[in-house]
Design an enzyme around this catalytic site. Structure first.
Site, PDB file in Angstrom:
ATOM      1  N   CYS A 131       0.861  -1.184   0.000  1.00  0.00           N
ATOM      2  CA  CYS A 131       0.000   0.000   0.000  1.00  0.00           C
ATOM      3  C   CYS A 131       0.894   1.230   0.000  1.00  0.00           C
ATOM      4  O   CYS A 131       1.834   1.314   0.800  1.00  0.00           O
ATOM      5  CB  CYS A 131      -0.908  -0.004   1.224  1.00  0.00           C
ATOM      6  SG  CYS A 131      -2.024   1.418   1.278  1.00  0.00           S
ATOM      7  N   GLU A 180      -8.552  -0.650  -3.670  1.00  0.00           N
ATOM      8  CA  GLU A 180      -8.928   0.760  -3.778  1.00  0.00           C
ATOM      9  C   GLU A 180     -10.334   1.015  -3.229  1.00  0.00           C
ATOM     10  O   GLU A 180     -10.558   2.040  -2.576  1.00  0.00           O
ATOM     11  CB  GLU A 180      -8.810   1.246  -5.222  1.00  0.00           C
ATOM     12  CG  GLU A 180      -7.408   1.135  -5.796  1.00  0.00           C
ATOM     13  CD  GLU A 180      -6.309   1.626  -4.872  1.00  0.00           C
ATOM     14  OE1 GLU A 180      -6.475   2.689  -4.225  1.00  0.00           O
ATOM     15  OE2 GLU A 180      -5.273   0.952  -4.773  1.00  0.00           O
ATOM     16  N   HIS A 182     -10.059   1.425   0.408  1.00  0.00           N
ATOM     17  CA  HIS A 182      -9.616   2.773   0.779  1.00  0.00           C
ATOM     18  C   HIS A 182     -10.787   3.743   0.825  1.00  0.00           C
ATOM     19  O   HIS A 182     -10.895   4.563   1.734  1.00  0.00           O
ATOM     20  CB  HIS A 182      -8.583   3.304  -0.220  1.00  0.00           C
ATOM     21  CG  HIS A 182      -7.176   2.914   0.083  1.00  0.00           C
ATOM     22  ND1 HIS A 182      -6.532   3.268   1.254  1.00  0.00           N
ATOM     23  CD2 HIS A 182      -6.274   2.219  -0.643  1.00  0.00           C
ATOM     24  CE1 HIS A 182      -5.301   2.792   1.239  1.00  0.00           C
ATOM     25  NE2 HIS A 182      -5.122   2.156   0.092  1.00  0.00           N
TER      26      HIS A 182
END
Length: 190
Positions: free
Chosen positions: A111, A154, A157
């Site tokens: 990450c 993603e 996130h």
């Protein structure tokens, strides 16, 4: 001279680092098409940041993704650059995983927001994702294997989660110095 840690290098490139509130906060959905100009600006900022990052680190083996919160933008937008040469960047606006396969595998992930370690993360091998196009229409896409892994990372996130929350209990990330798969694609059974 002190060696610059990978996480410090990412910080210098504008990537928000682990512990910042932006990474723990769910993103705000874009109201499309009303916020089209905002969405286009965010896409441009993601693209510019990915270009900077790609000049500093080789992502050719696995591809790269970046979510807006990682560059301190609170909108539900992310971009993924597949590992395949010449592949177009995938833009994810208001992404939502609507289905995932029962078949999972476990592979190392990194990450940009804590680039000093890599962690083994179980993920479904196939996902269906609904996104919003700039014109406000809904688009449904199926992603498999490595691309599914990148997209899921993603989307996490954007929901305020980091991959460490997906790791099995008792499994810890390893220092990047011990990681031996940089520049190589994830391996899958045929």
């Amino acid at each position: 001279m002190t060696e610059v840690r990978p996480s410090q290098r990412m910080r210098e490139l504008g990537v928000v680092q682990h512990g910042a509130p932006a990474l723990d906060t769910p993103s705000t959905a874009l109201d499309l098409p009303a916020e089209r100009a905002t969405a286009e600006l965010v896409i441009d900022q993601l693209t510019e940041a990915m270009d900077r990052i790609a000049r500093a680190h080789d992502f050719s083996g696995k591809g790269m993704g970046l979510a807006a919160p990682q560059i301190n933008i609170a909108h539900a937008a992310a971009a993924v650059r597949p590992a395949a040469p010449g592949a177009e960047t995938i833009v994810l606006l208001n992404p939502r995983i609507t289905a995932s396969s029962d078949e999972i595998d476990e592979q190392y992930e990194g990450c940009l927001s804590f680039f000093d370690v890599r962690g083994m993360v179980p993920r479904p091998l196939r996902i269906t994702v609904e996104t919003t196009a700039l014109d406000g229409s809904k688009v449904t896409t199926v992603y498999e294997r490595g691309l599914a892994r990148l997209v899921q990372h993603e989307v996490d996130h954007l929901e305020g989660h980091l991959y460490i929350a997906r790791m099995r209990p008792g499994v810890d990330p390893i220092p990047v110095e011990e990681y031996r798969q940089t520049g190589r694609a994830w391996a899958y059974d045929q």
